[in-house]
Design a protein around this motif. Structure first.
Motif, PDB file in Angstrom:
ATOM      1  N   GLY A   7       0.821  -1.210   0.000  1.00 35.65           N
ATOM      2  CA  GLY A   7       0.000   0.000   0.000  1.00 35.65           C
ATOM      3  C   GLY A   7       0.850   1.252   0.000  1.00 35.65           C
ATOM      4  N   GLU A   8       1.969   1.236   0.717  1.00 33.48           N
ATOM      5  CA  GLU A   8       2.871   2.390   0.713  1.00 33.48           C
ATOM      6  C   GLU A   8       3.456   2.613  -0.677  1.00 33.48           C
ATOM      7  OE1 GLU A   8       5.726   1.498   3.703  1.00 33.48           O
ATOM      8  OE2 GLU A   8       4.318   1.770   5.375  1.00 33.48           O
ATOM      9  N   LEU A   9       3.787   1.524  -1.365  1.00 28.51           N
ATOM     10  CA  LEU A   9       4.293   1.654  -2.738  1.00 28.51           C
ATOM     11  C   LEU A   9       3.226   2.258  -3.654  1.00 28.51           C
ATOM     12  CD1 LEU A   9       6.094  -1.796  -3.088  1.00 28.51           C
ATOM     13  CD2 LEU A   9       7.194   0.424  -2.849  1.00 28.51           C
ATOM     14  N   PHE A  10       1.994   1.736  -3.541  1.00 30.96           N
ATOM     15  CA  PHE A  10       0.911   2.267  -4.359  1.00 30.96           C
ATOM     16  C   PHE A  10       0.656   3.745  -4.062  1.00 30.96           C
ATOM     17  CE2 PHE A  10      -1.602  -1.892  -5.359  1.00 30.96           C
ATOM     18  CZ  PHE A  10      -0.567  -2.298  -6.183  1.00 30.96           C
ATOM     19  N   ASP A  11       0.694   4.120  -2.783  1.00 33.45           N
ATOM     20  CA  ASP A  11       0.472   5.518  -2.415  1.00 33.45           C
ATOM     21  C   ASP A  11       1.536   6.412  -3.043  1.00 33.45           C
ATOM     22  OD1 ASP A  11      -1.735   4.816  -0.918  1.00 33.45           O
ATOM     23  OD2 ASP A  11      -0.651   4.814   1.005  1.00 33.45           O
ATOM     24  N   PHE A  12       2.777   5.959  -3.044  1.00 36.24           N
ATOM     25  CA  PHE A  12       3.856   6.756  -3.636  1.00 36.24           C
ATOM     26  C   PHE A  12       3.626   6.914  -5.136  1.00 36.24           C
ATOM     27  CE2 PHE A  12       7.889   7.300  -5.768  1.00 36.24           C
ATOM     28  CZ  PHE A  12       8.484   8.317  -5.029  1.00 36.24           C
ATOM     29  N   ARG A  30       0.777   6.757  -6.772  1.00 35.11           N
ATOM     30  CA  ARG A  30      -0.384   7.643  -6.977  1.00 35.11           C
ATOM     31  C   ARG A  30       0.005   9.104  -6.782  1.00 35.11           C
ATOM     32  NH1 ARG A  30      -4.095   7.128  -2.172  1.00 35.11           N
ATOM     33  NH2 ARG A  30      -2.320   8.317  -1.363  1.00 35.11           N
ATOM     34  N   ASP A  31       0.788   9.391  -5.765  1.00 33.57           N
ATOM     35  CA  ASP A  31       1.116  10.771  -5.417  1.00 33.57           C
ATOM     36  C   ASP A  31       2.196  11.362  -6.297  1.00 33.57           C
ATOM     37  OD1 ASP A  31      -0.733  10.456  -3.395  1.00 33.57           O
ATOM     38  OD2 ASP A  31       0.774  10.109  -1.826  1.00 33.57           O
ATOM     39  N   ASN A  32       2.908  10.515  -7.044  1.00 34.57           N
ATOM     40  CA  ASN A  32       4.024  11.007  -7.843  1.00 34.57           C
ATOM     41  C   ASN A  32       3.899  10.673  -9.325  1.00 34.57           C
ATOM     42  OD1 ASN A  32       6.280  12.045  -5.808  1.00 34.57           O
ATOM     43  ND2 ASN A  32       5.286  10.258  -4.877  1.00 34.57           N
ATOM     44  N   GLY A  33       2.675  10.386  -9.761  1.00 36.18           N
ATOM     45  CA  GLY A  33       2.439  10.170 -11.180  1.00 36.18           C
ATOM     46  C   GLY A  33       3.024   8.887 -11.717  1.00 36.18           C
ATOM     47  N   GLY A  34       3.177   7.885 -10.865  1.00 38.91           N
ATOM     48  CA  GLY A  34       3.745   6.618 -11.305  1.00 38.91           C
ATOM     49  C   GLY A  34       2.694   5.662 -11.838  1.00 38.91           C
ATOM     50  N   ARG A  35       3.149   4.481 -12.195  1.00 42.50           N
ATOM     51  CA  ARG A  35       2.267   3.476 -12.787  1.00 42.50           C
ATOM     52  C   ARG A  35       2.531   2.125 -12.130  1.00 42.50           C
ATOM     53  NH1 ARG A  35      -0.489   3.489 -17.531  1.00 42.50           N
ATOM     54  NH2 ARG A  35       0.493   5.498 -17.954  1.00 42.50           N
ATOM     55  N   ALA A  36       1.469   1.411 -11.805  1.00 43.63           N
ATOM     56  CA  ALA A  36       1.584   0.084 -11.194  1.00 43.63           C
ATOM     57  C   ALA A  36       1.207  -0.987 -12.203  1.00 43.63           C
ATOM     58  CB  ALA A  36       0.671  -0.019  -9.969  1.00 43.63           C
ATOM     59  N   PHE A  37       1.897  -2.118 -12.141  1.00 44.44           N
ATOM     60  CA  PHE A  37       1.547  -3.299 -12.924  1.00 44.44           C
ATOM     61  C   PHE A  37       0.971  -4.322 -11.944  1.00 44.44           C
ATOM     62  CE2 PHE A  37       4.501  -1.052 -15.479  1.00 44.44           C
ATOM     63  CZ  PHE A  37       4.192  -1.347 -16.798  1.00 44.44           C
ATOM     64  N   VAL A  38      -0.261  -4.733 -12.194  1.00 42.16           N
ATOM     65  CA  VAL A  38      -0.983  -5.575 -11.232  1.00 42.16           C
ATOM     66  C   VAL A  38      -1.575  -6.775 -11.956  1.00 42.16           C
ATOM     67  CG1 VAL A  38      -2.917  -5.672  -9.606  1.00 42.16           C
ATOM     68  CG2 VAL A  38      -1.520  -3.604  -9.762  1.00 42.16           C
ATOM     69  N   ALA A  39      -1.327  -7.967 -11.407  1.00 40.81           N
ATOM     70  CA  ALA A  39      -1.929  -9.178 -11.971  1.00 40.81           C
ATOM     71  C   ALA A  39      -3.439  -9.152 -11.752  1.00 40.81           C
ATOM     72  CB  ALA A  39      -1.318 -10.417 -11.330  1.00 40.81           C
ATOM     73  N   ALA A  40      -4.194  -9.292 -12.834  1.00 43.49           N
ATOM     74  CA  ALA A  40      -5.652  -9.192 -12.739  1.00 43.49           C
ATOM     75  C   ALA A  40      -6.236 -10.281 -11.849  1.00 43.49           C
ATOM     76  CB  ALA A  40      -6.267  -9.266 -14.133  1.00 43.49           C
ATOM     77  N   GLU A  41      -5.531 -11.426 -11.723  1.00 47.22           N
ATOM     78  CA  GLU A  41      -6.041 -12.527 -10.908  1.00 47.22           C
ATOM     79  C   GLU A  41      -5.832 -12.308  -9.413  1.00 47.22           C
ATOM     80  OE1 GLU A  41      -4.748 -14.307 -14.890  1.00 47.22           O
ATOM     81  OE2 GLU A  41      -4.074 -12.744 -13.493  1.00 47.22           O
TER      82      GLU A  41
END
Length: 232
Positions: free
Chosen positions: A9-14, A16-27
């Protein structure tokens, strides 16, 4: 799991707050839910099926998610498919993580960089279905899972039972946590032997060396099981 969710969650928050992009397995229902909670974070959802038919030198079905992630990132950045496949297939681990090593006497599956209950179960499930070469034996060397706190005894007892399912294999356990778990099991599975310290296991291997075996070696980094390879 709660700690892992906090960390991710801390990674995702960073991101989101810094214009980054996450790669997430749909499953992955947990991660997809966490990502959607953090809109407008940019997310690329990909399928674990991206790992299908991709050759690699990583041990275990549990590495399928890592291969799929690598393919997803490569495709996002426009890397040609043949280059993606070549890159994944060219990676040969040398860092005691999902590493297969041939010694003069045995075949080792080294996964002794870290260990926790879920990774132990994944490694043991994978090892259970592996068949050694004709005439070869099987052995499992497991070191303590560290930093489990109040859950330590129950989790180590659970791992002992998981490992003992492989009745073809000799199960050698290392560390005070496994020693405590073994003392509390009545009866102790007949194929299980426990050593409170790595030194005691080393002395045992010097007296009764393993030979002609497929051997899984897994434990927390602090146990230092990689130092056993010279005796295997």
């Amino acid at each position: 799991p709660e700690g892992v969710r906090r960390g991710k969650g801390e990674l995702f928050d960073f991101l989101r707050d810094n214009g980054g992009r996450a790669f997430v397995a749909a499953e992955d229902a947990t991660l997809t839910a966490m990502a959607r909670e953090r809109e407008p974070m940019a997310v690329e959802y990909y399928s674990l099926a991206l790992a299908d038919d991709v050759p690699c030198h990583l041990e275990g079905e549990y590495n399928r998610a890592n291969v799929a992630a690598a393919v997803a990132v490569g495709r996002y950045f426009g890397i040609a498919e043949e280059r993606i496949l070549h890159a994944v297939d060219s990676y040969v681990p040398t860092n005691n993580r999902s590493q297969r090593m041939l010694t003069e006497r045995n075949t080792l599956i080294l996964d002794c960089y870290n260990a926790n209950p879920s990774s132990m179960q994944a490694a043991l499930d994978n090892f259970l279905v592996q068949q050694p070469d004709a005439g070869a034996g099987k052995a499992v060397i497991l070191g303590d899972m560290l930093e489990l706190g109040d859950w330590s005894r129950d989790e180590h007892r659970h791992v002992v039972r998981l490992a003992a399912r492989d009745t073809q294999a000799r199960i050698l356990l290392v560390g005070e946590h496994f020693a405590e778990a073994c003392r509390s099991l009545d009866p102790l599975p007949p194929n299980v032997t426990c050593f409170p310290t790595r030194q005691e296991l080393e002395e045992h291997l010097d007296r009764t060396p393993l030979s002609g075996s497929l051997i899984l070696v897994k434990g927390s980094r602090g146990i230092g099981l990689e130092h056993l390879t010279g005796r295997l």
